[in-house]
Scaffold this motif. Structure first.
Motif, PDB file in Angstrom:
ATOM      1  N   ASN A  89       0.831  -1.201   0.000  1.00 27.86           N
ATOM      2  CA  ASN A  89       0.000   0.000   0.000  1.00 27.86           C
ATOM      3  C   ASN A  89       0.872   1.260   0.000  1.00 27.86           C
ATOM      4  OD1 ASN A  89      -1.797   2.085   0.523  1.00 27.86           O
ATOM      5  ND2 ASN A  89      -2.911   0.969   2.096  1.00 27.86           N
ATOM      6  N   PHE A  90       0.646   2.151  -0.986  1.00 30.03           N
ATOM      7  CA  PHE A  90       1.439   3.375  -1.063  1.00 30.03           C
ATOM      8  C   PHE A  90       1.178   4.315   0.113  1.00 30.03           C
ATOM      9  CE2 PHE A  90       2.534   3.634  -5.880  1.00 30.03           C
ATOM     10  CZ  PHE A  90       3.241   2.457  -5.745  1.00 30.03           C
ATOM     11  N   GLY A  91       0.087   4.094   0.844  1.00 31.13           N
ATOM     12  CA  GLY A  91      -0.165   4.894   2.028  1.00 31.13           C
ATOM     13  C   GLY A  91       0.867   4.670   3.117  1.00 31.13           C
ATOM     14  N   ASN A  92       1.688   3.627   2.979  1.00 27.92           N
ATOM     15  CA  ASN A  92       2.735   3.335   3.959  1.00 27.92           C
ATOM     16  C   ASN A  92       4.017   4.109   3.691  1.00 27.92           C
ATOM     17  OD1 ASN A  92       1.015   1.475   5.145  1.00 27.92           O
ATOM     18  ND2 ASN A  92       1.799  -0.236   3.961  1.00 27.92           N
ATOM     19  N   TYR A  93       4.014   4.956   2.664  1.00 24.65           N
ATOM     20  CA  TYR A  93       5.225   5.699   2.293  1.00 24.65           C
ATOM     21  C   TYR A  93       4.884   7.167   2.073  1.00 24.65           C
ATOM     22  CZ  TYR A  93       6.580   0.906   1.176  1.00 24.65           C
ATOM     23  OH  TYR A  93       6.817  -0.438   1.244  1.00 24.65           O
ATOM     24  N   ARG A  94       5.807   8.041   2.433  1.00 19.23           N
ATOM     25  CA  ARG A  94       5.718   9.455   2.119  1.00 19.23           C
ATOM     26  C   ARG A  94       7.080   9.899   1.600  1.00 19.23           C
ATOM     27  NH1 ARG A  94       0.613  11.010   2.056  1.00 19.23           N
ATOM     28  NH2 ARG A  94       0.940  13.092   2.928  1.00 19.23           N
ATOM     29  N   ILE A  95       7.084  10.977   0.858  1.00 20.00           N
ATOM     30  CA  ILE A  95       8.335  11.528   0.333  1.00 20.00           C
ATOM     31  C   ILE A  95       8.573  12.888   0.982  1.00 20.00           C
ATOM     32  CG2 ILE A  95       9.627  12.252  -1.701  1.00 20.00           C
ATOM     33  CD1 ILE A  95       8.967   9.250  -1.653  1.00 20.00           C
ATOM     34  N   ARG A  96       9.697  13.033   1.683  1.00 21.31           N
ATOM     35  CA  ARG A  96      10.069  14.318   2.254  1.00 21.31           C
ATOM     36  C   ARG A  96      11.042  14.999   1.296  1.00 21.31           C
ATOM     37  NH1 ARG A  96      11.803  14.887   8.452  1.00 21.31           N
ATOM     38  NH2 ARG A  96       9.667  14.056   8.599  1.00 21.31           N
ATOM     39  N   ILE A  97      10.628  16.138   0.805  1.00 26.90           N
ATOM     40  CA  ILE A  97      11.385  16.831  -0.240  1.00 26.90           C
ATOM     41  C   ILE A  97      12.410  17.769   0.382  1.00 26.90           C
ATOM     42  CG2 ILE A  97      11.184  18.471  -2.157  1.00 26.90           C
ATOM     43  CD1 ILE A  97       8.465  17.233  -2.778  1.00 26.90           C
ATOM     44  N   ALA A  98      13.630  17.704  -0.103  1.00 28.38           N
ATOM     45  CA  ALA A  98      14.715  18.553   0.386  1.00 28.38           C
ATOM     46  C   ALA A  98      14.327  20.020   0.257  1.00 28.38           C
ATOM     47  CB  ALA A  98      15.993  18.280  -0.396  1.00 28.38           C
ATOM     48  N   GLY A  99      14.664  20.795   1.278  1.00 32.34           N
ATOM     49  CA  GLY A  99      14.384  22.219   1.229  1.00 32.34           C
ATOM     50  C   GLY A  99      13.082  22.613   1.890  1.00 32.34           C
ATOM     51  N   GLU A 100      12.254  21.624   2.232  1.00 26.95           N
ATOM     52  CA  GLU A 100      11.005  21.938   2.908  1.00 26.95           C
ATOM     53  C   GLU A 100      11.218  21.948   4.416  1.00 26.95           C
ATOM     54  OE1 GLU A 100       7.625  20.560  -0.305  1.00 26.95           O
ATOM     55  OE2 GLU A 100       8.054  19.203   1.368  1.00 26.95           O
ATOM     56  N   GLU A 101      10.125  22.097   5.157  1.00 22.65           N
ATOM     57  CA  GLU A 101      10.220  22.247   6.605  1.00 22.65           C
ATOM     58  C   GLU A 101      10.961  21.094   7.267  1.00 22.65           C
ATOM     59  OE1 GLU A 101       6.458  21.263   8.739  1.00 22.65           O
ATOM     60  OE2 GLU A 101       5.618  21.201   6.715  1.00 22.65           O
TER      61      GLU A 101
END
Length: 483
Positions: free
Chosen positions: A294-306
């Motif tokens: 399930n893709f709900g088990n993953y998130r992407i934290r983008i460089a430069g954000e909070e």
């Protein structure tokens, strides 16, 4: 756990075994009567007409039963979802298609019911240390997630709260669903189906064991502590119980979000490589695999954000309730098949399939070789003979295009065109879950539109080539990290 905001809410979930069994029995008898009537009236039709009507009836039966499961919520819905994911070898296609619709159900419990669970589990004084958002940020069949803030220091948390009574209902619900499928004549019981059913039972018990999930989360957090490409939430034991898991809130974007799609190809490919390497570590080094795709088990934290910014994008890993440990006895022939596929050793691929009991030396030689080559084709993105890649699967730099390759569909079509379905054996239950995980990894990388060659990573884990810790030769791997 679904990350979608839940829609409809209910004040309670039926968890009493009697009322749930009564609902399921009534549904099963209705479906069974309908099927018996259909078979009686369909007998006099032509063969083609009988087949067409039978498939239509299966579809109608499946939709009717799925509607009944959906009304009960709780572990019944989760059981249906698990069967949809892993039941392709045991259930008619019409049934698995209907069961997949359960994945869209995001009904949540109203706040008073959740607040009562939190007070019962944590106690009023401990709960008073938190400011909990009454609106859930995610809901699934077994529980829902609420954001919270620790009043003493402002630490942001998430509370995963299990619905009351679902843990106690797992066994009776699974037995009732199995009986329903049997009464409705949607499945034939046998040793292989029964073994698979017991694996579903074990998986369900792991899913509702929140103490186990908390320990597993911390274990993966420790194993990945030296790899900054991954973020695993920290569990807070003082707010965690048998039915509540408290962990740090880790922000990020969904895998298919616009923000992720707009990252450069280089950055998306780096994320894809990280996902592939994580799978190799699970398989070759740890022997413990998160099997829920399930893709709900993953998130992407983008460089430069909070938050902390290491200068590159990172994958947030959530929900470790579906982690399975695999024995060396099972993994050895799996790794043999991978190594043999990479080395183009057809005989060793066949030998591995025989050891895993889904191939047989009693099959005609032609069928064995064809099945072996289909298995080998799964490793296309990891192959050293890249000249065999389809032209549309390669970019101008000679890198594999995971999305454009359409590999899973091509392999499925290749298998469908062959005669192996007449001989195919149901693989061991462990292999079914592992295969679903592999498809999930490929799909994850494809959704990122990553473009890279996986061969260097595979060689790193097969032969110990390249630098970095935790990458021993696969033939000497020890699963020393198991609990």
């Amino acid at each position: 756990m679904s990350s979608k905001r839940p829609g409809a809410k209910v004040s309670r979930i039926k968890t009493g075994s009697f009322e749930r069994r009564l609902s399921l029995t009534r549904a099963g008898l209705t479906a069974g009567t309908r099927m018996a009537s259909h078979m009686a009236t369909n007998w006099f039709s032509s063969r083609d007409k009988r087949e067409e009507r039978h498939r239509a009836m299966l579809s109608n039966q499946a939709r009717f039963l799925v509607d009944e499961l959906g009304r009960l919520k709780g572990s019944v819905v989760k059981i249906g979802q698990v069967m949809a994911l892993y039941g392709e070898h045991f259930l008619p296609e019409e049934v698995t298609e209907a069961l997949h619709t359960l994945e869209d159900q995001t009904t949540s419990l109203e706040w008073p019911a959740i607040e009562k669970v939190l007070k019962d589990e944590l106690g009023s004084d401990r709960l008073a240390e938190l400011q909990v958002d009454a609106e859930p940020i995610g809901a699934a069949s077994l529980g829902q997630v609420h954001r919270a803030v620790r009043r003493s220091d402002g630490l942001e948390l998430v509370l995963k709260v299990q619905y009351p009574g679902v843990a106690d209902a797992v066994d009776s619900d699974l037995n009732a669903v199995a009986q329903l499928l049997k009464v409705a004549r949607l499945v034939s019981f046998g040793p292989e189906f029964n073994d698979w059913l017991e694996e579903v039972r074990d998986m369900m018990h792991r899913e509702v064991d929140y103490r186990l999930e908390a320990r597993t989360t911390e274990k993966f957090r420790s194993m990945l502590a030296s790899d900054p490409r991954f973020i695993v939430p920290r569990v807070l034991p003082e707010f965690s119980t048998a039915h509540v898991i408290a962990s740090t809130y880790e922000h990020g974007h969904s895998v298919g979000s616009r923000e992720v799609r707009e990252l450069s190809l280089e950055r998306r490919s780096a994320l894809g490589e990280a996902a592939l390497e994580l799978f190799f570590r699970e398989l070759f080094v740890w022997g413990e695999i998160q099997t829920d795709p399930n893709f709900g088990n993953y998130r992407i934290r983008i460089a430069g954000e909070e938050g902390e910014d290491p200068g590159y994008d990172r994958i947030v890993l959530l929900d470790f309730g579906a982690v399975q440990s695999y024995s060396d006895e099972f993994l050895a022939p799996v790794i043999q098949m991978i190594r043999a596929s990479y080395e183009q050793d057809l005989e060793a691929v066949i030998d591995g399939g025989v050891k895993l009991r889904f191939m047989s030396l009693e099959w005609p030689r032609e069928v064995l070789e064809k099945f072996g080559r289909i298995c080998m084709s799964v490793l296309e993105p990891l192959a050293k003979d890249q000249f065999e890649w389809p032209e549309y699967a390669v970019n101008r730099h000679g890198q594999y295009r995971w999305k454009q390759s359409d590999l899973p569909s091509r392999v499925a079509r290749q298998a469908a065109r062959s005669a192996i379905s007449r001989y195919f054996r149901v693989p061991p239950k462990e292999f079914v879950f592992l295969n679903r995980k592999l498809i999930g990894v490929y799909t994850f990388i494809a959704v990122l539109h990553s473009e890279f060659n996986g061969e260097p990573l595979l060689r790193k884990y097969l032969y110990g080539e390249g630098e970095g810790e935790g990458t021993p030769d696969a033939s000497a791997t020890s699963h020393s990290t198991k609990a």
